[in-house]
Motif scaffolding. Structure first.
Motif, PDB file in Angstrom:
ATOM      1  N   LEU A  57      41.040  39.435  51.218  1.00 59.20           N
ATOM      2  CA  LEU A  57      41.392  40.399  49.956  1.00 59.20           C
ATOM      3  C   LEU A  57      41.732  38.513  48.919  1.00 59.20           C
ATOM      4  O   LEU A  57      42.449  37.994  49.731  1.00 59.20           O
ATOM      5  CB  LEU A  57      42.615  40.903  50.598  1.00 59.20           C
ATOM      6  CG  LEU A  57      43.222  41.012  48.649  1.00 59.20           C
ATOM      7  CD1 LEU A  57      41.708  42.023  47.919  1.00 59.20           C
ATOM      8  CD2 LEU A  57      44.412  42.362  49.193  1.00 59.20           C
ATOM      9  N   GLN A  58      40.723  38.605  48.204  1.00 60.88           N
ATOM     10  CA  GLN A  58      41.315  37.561  46.850  1.00 60.88           C
ATOM     11  C   GLN A  58      41.501  38.484  45.271  1.00 60.88           C
ATOM     12  O   GLN A  58      40.549  38.826  45.125  1.00 60.88           O
ATOM     13  CB  GLN A  58      40.370  36.823  47.070  1.00 60.88           C
ATOM     14  CG  GLN A  58      40.091  36.010  45.475  1.00 60.88           C
ATOM     15  CD  GLN A  58      41.482  34.740  46.381  1.00 60.88           C
ATOM     16  OE1 GLN A  58      41.880  34.033  46.978  1.00 60.88           O
ATOM     17  NE2 GLN A  58      42.526  34.023  44.524  1.00 60.88           N
ATOM     18  N   MET A  59      42.328  38.150  44.791  1.00 64.64           N
ATOM     19  CA  MET A  59      42.407  38.767  43.285  1.00 64.64           C
ATOM     20  C   MET A  59      41.887  37.923  42.354  1.00 64.64           C
ATOM     21  O   MET A  59      41.900  36.592  42.614  1.00 64.64           O
ATOM     22  CB  MET A  59      44.106  39.010  43.422  1.00 64.64           C
ATOM     23  CG  MET A  59      44.981  40.111  43.848  1.00 64.64           C
ATOM     24  SD  MET A  59      44.653  41.556  44.078  1.00 64.64           S
ATOM     25  CE  MET A  59      44.362  41.965  42.642  1.00 64.64           C
ATOM     26  N   TYR A  60      41.357  38.682  41.515  1.00 63.59           N
ATOM     27  CA  TYR A  60      40.488  37.845  40.601  1.00 63.59           C
ATOM     28  C   TYR A  60      41.483  37.921  39.382  1.00 63.59           C
ATOM     29  O   TYR A  60      40.940  38.971  39.157  1.00 63.59           O
ATOM     30  CB  TYR A  60      38.983  38.369  40.053  1.00 63.59           C
ATOM     31  CG  TYR A  60      38.377  37.964  39.219  1.00 63.59           C
ATOM     32  CD1 TYR A  60      37.930  36.349  38.826  1.00 63.59           C
ATOM     33  CD2 TYR A  60      37.833  38.547  38.205  1.00 63.59           C
ATOM     34  CE1 TYR A  60      37.420  36.086  37.770  1.00 63.59           C
ATOM     35  CE2 TYR A  60      37.152  38.348  36.948  1.00 63.59           C
ATOM     36  CZ  TYR A  60      36.869  37.192  36.937  1.00 63.59           C
ATOM     37  OH  TYR A  60      35.804  36.326  35.411  1.00 63.59           O
ATOM     38  N   SER A  61      41.323  37.245  38.248  1.00 62.85           N
ATOM     39  CA  SER A  61      41.898  37.514  36.416  1.00 62.85           C
ATOM     40  C   SER A  61      40.864  37.165  35.688  1.00 62.85           C
ATOM     41  O   SER A  61      39.985  36.187  35.674  1.00 62.85           O
ATOM     42  CB  SER A  61      42.703  36.725  36.401  1.00 62.85           C
ATOM     43  OG  SER A  61      43.867  36.746  37.258  1.00 62.85           O
ATOM     44  N   ALA A  66      33.897  30.907  43.238  1.00 61.92           N
ATOM     45  CA  ALA A  66      34.994  30.462  43.729  1.00 61.92           C
ATOM     46  C   ALA A  66      36.345  31.690  44.495  1.00 61.92           C
ATOM     47  O   ALA A  66      36.501  31.873  46.019  1.00 61.92           O
ATOM     48  CB  ALA A  66      35.715  29.528  43.236  1.00 61.92           C
ATOM     49  N   ALA A  67      36.549  33.013  43.840  1.00 63.08           N
ATOM     50  CA  ALA A  67      36.923  34.078  44.205  1.00 63.08           C
ATOM     51  C   ALA A  67      36.773  34.348  45.419  1.00 63.08           C
ATOM     52  O   ALA A  67      37.165  35.161  46.528  1.00 63.08           O
ATOM     53  CB  ALA A  67      37.022  34.848  42.880  1.00 63.08           C
ATOM     54  N   ALA A 106      37.784  34.884  48.615  1.00 62.17           N
ATOM     55  CA  ALA A 106      38.138  36.232  50.109  1.00 62.17           C
ATOM     56  C   ALA A 106      36.700  36.468  50.938  1.00 62.17           C
ATOM     57  O   ALA A 106      37.309  36.623  51.889  1.00 62.17           O
ATOM     58  CB  ALA A 106      37.117  37.350  49.011  1.00 62.17           C
ATOM     59  N   ASP A 107      35.856  35.342  51.236  1.00 64.56           N
ATOM     60  CA  ASP A 107      35.154  35.481  52.389  1.00 64.56           C
ATOM     61  C   ASP A 107      36.092  34.448  53.516  1.00 64.56           C
ATOM     62  O   ASP A 107      36.134  34.522  55.074  1.00 64.56           O
ATOM     63  CB  ASP A 107      33.678  34.769  52.462  1.00 64.56           C
ATOM     64  CG  ASP A 107      33.173  35.823  52.041  1.00 64.56           C
ATOM     65  OD1 ASP A 107      33.106  36.445  51.535  1.00 64.56           O
ATOM     66  OD2 ASP A 107      32.076  34.954  50.918  1.00 64.56           O
TER      67      ASP A 107
END
Length: 383
Positions: free
Chosen positions: A327-331, A338-339, A343-344
């Motif tokens: 899980l990675q949050m994106y803003s 890169a996000a 996450a990967d």
């Protein structure tokens, strides 16, 4: 026959035939569907052409000063064809669902068709006056009851697809139903002749083109959106917060090597169905590689994304399969690529833990999987 064509083949009927021929050309040259779906489209196209011919003949017979028995026949042919088209449309728009293949959906068509066939001896269905005016009896409104039943079935598919995350499909079906309903109203109001069948013809062509276009965007095995859609949607929602969930189905190579690729396909589709069964509409599911899936959570919080991962893990326990998650949050303003890499990386860290656990008890795990797979049942229907 020449008189019928001359008097009954108006511009709308001509347009209907052009649409039918165009649809047959599409079906003959494009092969995105399986044999069953192609067969349904071919059959319904020929039924439309028969209905258009019957409608043209009815227009001709209505111009005569006195009624003839042939007008009963063409009216009945038109009603039976229109009813069959309503039935097949339910099967086409709901072809992903088991209920659309049930014999039960044939019951309204069969019952009402048998009733309509009594029209020549039953004026309560319809009859023609001495000056050849059409009069519908109270039982004649059964055709509208049949239409309402099948429209309700179409709307049930709309609701199901909406909550399964296929909002575009739902809107498409709703539009097609609206086109047909408006056509019926225009014909009954005697604004346009033969409008019901012409509207249905255009609606079915639209359905075919839409479904074909969607097949370009949807993976044929898992029924998830493809990789290109993932990046297209990412660009579309780049100005809002998103949760990026990277997922990798564990042991797909082992499943393919030991149980065959059909078993691997079942694993992929089952995993996708598990995700769809627990996610909400703001989470969009994609298959981005062989055993790789991604989810975009549009305007989703980290807590919501974490809860979704937990629900998927719990639901997977009911199957022989497991998955690794990242899980990675994106803003807005972040580097999306890169996000995705982050996450990967989180997913691969999770997979490393899984592989370490598997190595410690690999033989026992393989036996467990074999036992689970042998007893696992799922109603899998591939496109």
């Amino acid at each position: 026959m020449g008189d019928i064509i001359g008097a009954g083949l108006d511009g709308g009927t001509y347009l209907g035939y052009i649409v039918c021929i165009t649809l047959l050309m599409f079906i003959g040259t494009m092969r995105a569907f399986d044999r069953e779906l192609r067969k349904k489209f071919i059959i319904v196209t020929f039924v439309m052409m028969i209905a258009l011919g019957a409608g043209a003949a009815d227009i001709y017979y209505s111009s005569l000063k006195e009624p003839v028995f042939s007008r009963y026949i063409v009216r009945l042919v038109k009603y039976l064809c229109e009813g069959y088209m309503e039935l097949v449309l339910v099967q086409i728009v709901g072809h992903d669902y088991k209920a659309s293949r049930s014999i039960i959906i044939w019951i309204p068509y069969i019952v009402i068709s048998m009733l309509m066939l009594t029209a020549p001896i039953n004026p309560d269905i319809f009859y023609f006056t001495a000056d050849n005016q059409f009069v519908r009896g109270y039982l004649g409104y059964a055709v509208f009851m049949q239409a309402v039943i099948y429209i309700m079935m179409d709307l049930a598919v709309v609701i199901k697809k909406w909550y399964d995350g296929y909002q575009r499909d739902a809107v498409m079906i709703l539009y097609m139903v609206a086109v047909v309903v408006i056509g019926v109203c225009l014909e009954e109001a005697k604004i346009f002749k033969n409008c019901t069948i012409i509207s249905s013809t255009i609606g079915i062509l639209f359905v075919y083109i839409y479904i074909y276009a969607e097949r370009y965007n949807v993976d044929s095995v898992s029924k998830c959106y493809k990789r290109r859609c993932f990046y297209s949607d990412a660009a579309k929602y780049a100005r809002v917060h998103m949760a990026i969930i990277s997922m990798d189905l564990n042991d797909l190579k082992y499943i393919n090597d030991n149980y065959g690729h059909k078993a691997g396909d079942i694993a992929l589709l089952t995993f996708a169905e598990v995700c769809r069964s627990v996610k909400t509409n703001n989470f969009i599911l994609y298959r981005t590689g062989g055993d790789e899936f991604m989810i975009l959570g549009i305007k989703a919080s980290e807590q919501e994304a974490s809860n979704l991962i937990r629900l998927i893990r719990e639901k997977l326990k009911e199957t022989p399969y497991s998955c690794s998650f990242g899980l990675q949050m994106y803003s807005p303003g972040d580097d999306f690529d890169a996000a995705v890499v982050a996450a990967d990386k989180a997913m691969y860290d999770d997979k490393s833990i899984y592989k370490a656990s598997k190595t410690k008890r690999s033989h026992a795990r393989n036996d467990d999987y074999a036992n689970n797979f042998e007893t696992f049942t799922n109603d899998i229907r591939f496109l």
